[in-house]
Write a protein that holds these residues in place. Structure first.
Motif, short mmCIF file in Angstrom:
data_model
loop_
_atom_site.label_atom_id
_atom_site.label_comp_id
_atom_site.label_asym_id
_atom_site.label_seq_id
_atom_site.Cartn_x
_atom_site.Cartn_y
_atom_site.Cartn_z
N HIS A 276 59.64 -15.07 6.39
CA HIS A 276 58.67 -15.13 5.29
C HIS A 276 57.24 -14.91 5.80
N HIS A 277 56.96 -15.40 6.99
CA HIS A 277 55.63 -15.19 7.57
C HIS A 277 55.38 -13.70 7.82
N ARG A 278 56.40 -13.02 8.36
CA ARG A 278 56.25 -11.59 8.65
C ARG A 278 56.16 -10.79 7.35
N VAL A 279 57.00 -11.15 6.37
CA VAL A 279 56.93 -10.43 5.09
C VAL A 279 55.56 -10.60 4.46
N LYS A 280 55.06 -11.85 4.49
CA LYS A 280 53.73 -12.09 3.92
C LYS A 280 52.66 -11.27 4.65
N GLN A 284 50.30 -8.30 3.26
CA GLN A 284 48.85 -8.35 3.41
C GLN A 284 48.32 -7.03 3.95
N VAL A 285 49.08 -6.43 4.85
CA VAL A 285 48.68 -5.12 5.38
C VAL A 285 48.65 -4.09 4.25
N ILE A 286 49.66 -4.12 3.38
CA ILE A 286 49.69 -3.18 2.25
C ILE A 286 48.50 -3.42 1.32
N ILE A 287 48.19 -4.71 1.10
CA ILE A 287 47.04 -5.04 0.25
C ILE A 287 45.76 -4.49 0.86
N SER A 288 45.62 -4.63 2.19
CA SER A 288 44.43 -4.12 2.87
C SER A 288 44.35 -2.61 2.78
N LEU A 289 45.48 -1.92 2.93
CA LEU A 289 45.49 -0.46 2.83
C LEU A 289 45.09 0.00 1.43
N LEU A 290 45.62 -0.70 0.41
CA LEU A 290 45.25 -0.34 -0.96
C LEU A 290 43.77 -0.61 -1.21
N ASN A 291 43.26 -1.70 -0.62
CA ASN A 291 41.84 -2.00 -0.78
C ASN A 291 40.97 -0.95 -0.12
N MET A 292 41.37 -0.49 1.07
CA MET A 292 40.63 0.58 1.75
C MET A 292 40.67 1.87 0.94
N GLN A 293 41.83 2.12 0.32
CA GLN A 293 41.99 3.35 -0.44
C GLN A 293 41.05 3.40 -1.63
N THR A 294 40.77 2.22 -2.21
CA THR A 294 39.88 2.21 -3.38
C THR A 294 38.48 2.70 -3.04
N MET A 316 53.49 -11.11 -4.90
CA MET A 316 54.69 -11.24 -4.07
C MET A 316 54.38 -11.91 -2.74
N ALA A 317 53.22 -11.57 -2.16
CA ALA A 317 52.84 -12.18 -0.88
C ALA A 317 52.63 -13.69 -1.04
N LEU A 318 52.13 -14.09 -2.21
CA LEU A 318 51.89 -15.52 -2.43
C LEU A 318 53.20 -16.31 -2.46
N ILE A 319 54.26 -15.70 -2.99
CA ILE A 319 55.58 -16.35 -2.97
C ILE A 319 55.97 -16.69 -1.54
N HIS A 320 55.87 -15.73 -0.66
CA HIS A 320 56.26 -15.95 0.74
C HIS A 320 55.28 -16.88 1.45
N GLN A 321 54.00 -16.86 1.05
CA GLN A 321 53.04 -17.79 1.63
C GLN A 321 53.40 -19.24 1.30
#
Length: 475
Positions: A276-280, A284-294, A316-321
């Motif tokens: 769950h830590h790795r999935v989260k 988070q990496v995907i969230i950061s990539l999407l944020n950079m893309q904006t 989804m990340a919050l579930i695993h967090q």
């Protein structure tokens, strides 16, 4: 014909007729008199019932006729009289014979009788048939011996009075070594004082129950080694007074299996925690990539799409967090999830300092949902709350209500409502051109929820009725 209890010893007064009548009416005990030569002088109804002789058949005969046939029966009988004279009383258990030749086990009390001058005039003998009791005792002993657990009986002083073969082998003692031994000898020394208090407490309130509930119990073998045990206590009433019958189980194997299971569970927990830590982190990496893309997108509509995608991934990340933080991988607390996702969305859309208010009523610990339905549930909450934040109040001022409550022991209700502009037309959520509203009915179906939408006039109200944790998958 001689009647029962009609003849008395010469020289002994029997002025109390009521006492003679009472003796004669006793039917469970054979009570009769013997002269100094051992001949029967009186005979009560109990003796007639027990031995099968009427008075005129037995009075005058030597009382050795009740003994089992043997060459020394009379000698043995006279020895009992001698013991009674020497010790003031003779008691014992022995086999006796009835008139019909059948045998019974007798409990015997033989008392010498003296006249006022101190001269021996004869003996009073009381006999009780204890064969039924002995048969019960033998059956009880057989049950104890054949019991699948070690069985030990202890008297009020804490001494062992009975044990079975499994008790011998469990504690490493030979035959009869346990008999009379203090029970504390089978307890490790560091627990002996406490064990004495526990035994006294049981004697004050005797009832069948396990010993040492919530505590680890250990037995001590003859060789000094210790082993884990479970003990069940049962009070037993006996002719020798109250006893305690202890059933003892060696749980060494169970403890080993339990330890192995605990180790396996710990390894599994560590693995799931890491997963769950790795999935989260990956989310988070995907969230950061999407944020950079904006930052590289000029079209406002495209930027909004990327922000919506960020919000969905963040839900989804919050579930695993939460799973990682709580170390409970079986369920997710929706009350806590709603509070956290609300903060994240308000922060993401820059509405913390604005005039838009969110009134959240979601008690922590009230409603939980199992892991396999947590992700669609989190996405559904994200879509409903995001839609309200973005579209309910175009001027940026208003209130959104989020309520999580229990309908009954098996179902919960999630409500997201506002008094905003409402839906542009009374279309179903699944028929909207908005991706979010198209996802809503799909996510509700995946989490087993009944979804309904109401026109508040103004505003809109979404209700999701779904089963709580442990209530099944169907609403």
């Amino acid at each position: 014909m001689q009647t029962t209890e009609s003849m008395v010893l010469p020289g002994i007064s029997e002025s109390d007729a009521c006492f003679r009548l009472l003796v004669n009416c006793v039917k469970d005990y054979a009570i009769y008199m013997i002269d100094t030569d051992g001949r029967v002088c009186s005979w009560n109804a109990g003796a007639e019932r027990m031995k099968g002789y009427c008075a005129d058949e037995i009075i005058g005969r030597h009382f050795s006729c009740f003994y089992l046939p043997s060459a020394d029966a009379e000698q043995k009988a006279m020895q009992e009289l001698a013991i009674a004279r020497q010790q003031g009383r003779y008691t014992g258990e022995d086999w006796r014979m009835r008139k019909d030749g059948s045998r019974f086990l007798a409990d015997i009390v033989l008392t010498p009788l003296y006249d006022p001058s101190g001269e021996l005039r004869g003996y009073a003998k009381i006999t009780r048939d204890i064969s039924p009791r002995k048969r019960l005792e033998e059956r009880f002993h057989q049950v104890v011996q054949e019991a699948p657990n070690a069985m030990i009986m202890v008297n009020t002083a804490g001494a062992i009075t009975l044990f079975n073969r499994l008790a011998e082998s469990m504690f490493g003692y030979g035959s009869n070594e346990l008999l009379g031994m203090p029970m504390e000898r089978l307890v490790p020394e560091r627990f002996r004082r406490q064990h004495g208090h526990l035994r006294q407490s049981f004697q004050q309130r005797p009832e069948a129950r396990p010993m040492g509930v919530g505590r680890d119990l250990f037995g001590l073998r003859k060789d000094g080694s210790e082993f884990p045990i479970e003990i069940g206590l049962n009070p037993i009433e006996t002719e020798d007074g109250p006893m305690v019958l202890a059933g003892i189980v060696d749980i060494t194997s169970r403890k080993q299996v339990q330890h192995q299971l605990e180790m396996a569970l710990q390894e599994k927990t560590t693995l799931l925690n890491e997963v769950h830590h790795r999935v989260k982190n990956n989310l988070q990496v995907i969230i950061s990539l999407l944020n950079m893309q904006t930052h590289y997108v000029e079209e406002e509509s495209t930027r909004h799409v990327l922000q919506d995608s960020q919000a969905r991934v963040r839900s989804m990340a919050l579930i695993h967090q939460l799973l990682y933080e709580r170390h409970d991988f079986s369920k997710v607390d929706l009350g806590e999830y709603l509070q956290r996702i609300n903060q994240l969305l308000l922060s993401s859309y820059g509405l913390l300092a604005g005039r838009l208010q969110v009134e959240l009523n979601s008690p922590v610990g009230l409603v939980c949902i199992e892991l396999q339905r947590a992700t669609p549930c989190g996405l559904l909450i994200n879509e409903l709350l995001t839609n309200a934040l973005k579209h309910a109040y175009p001027n940026g001022q208003g209130t959104i209500w989020i309520t999580l409550s229990l309908l009954d022991a098996q179902h919960a209700l999630l409500v997201v409502a506002d008094h905003g502009v409402g839906m542009p037309s009374p279309i179903a959520a699944g028929q909207s051109k908005s991706l979010g509203l198209q996802l809503v009915p799909m996510l509700a179906e995946q989490m087993g929820a009944e979804l309904s939408m109401h026109d508040n006039q103004p505003g809109v109200r979404f209700e999701a009725r779904f089963p709580v944790f442990g209530a099944g998958d169907s609403p």
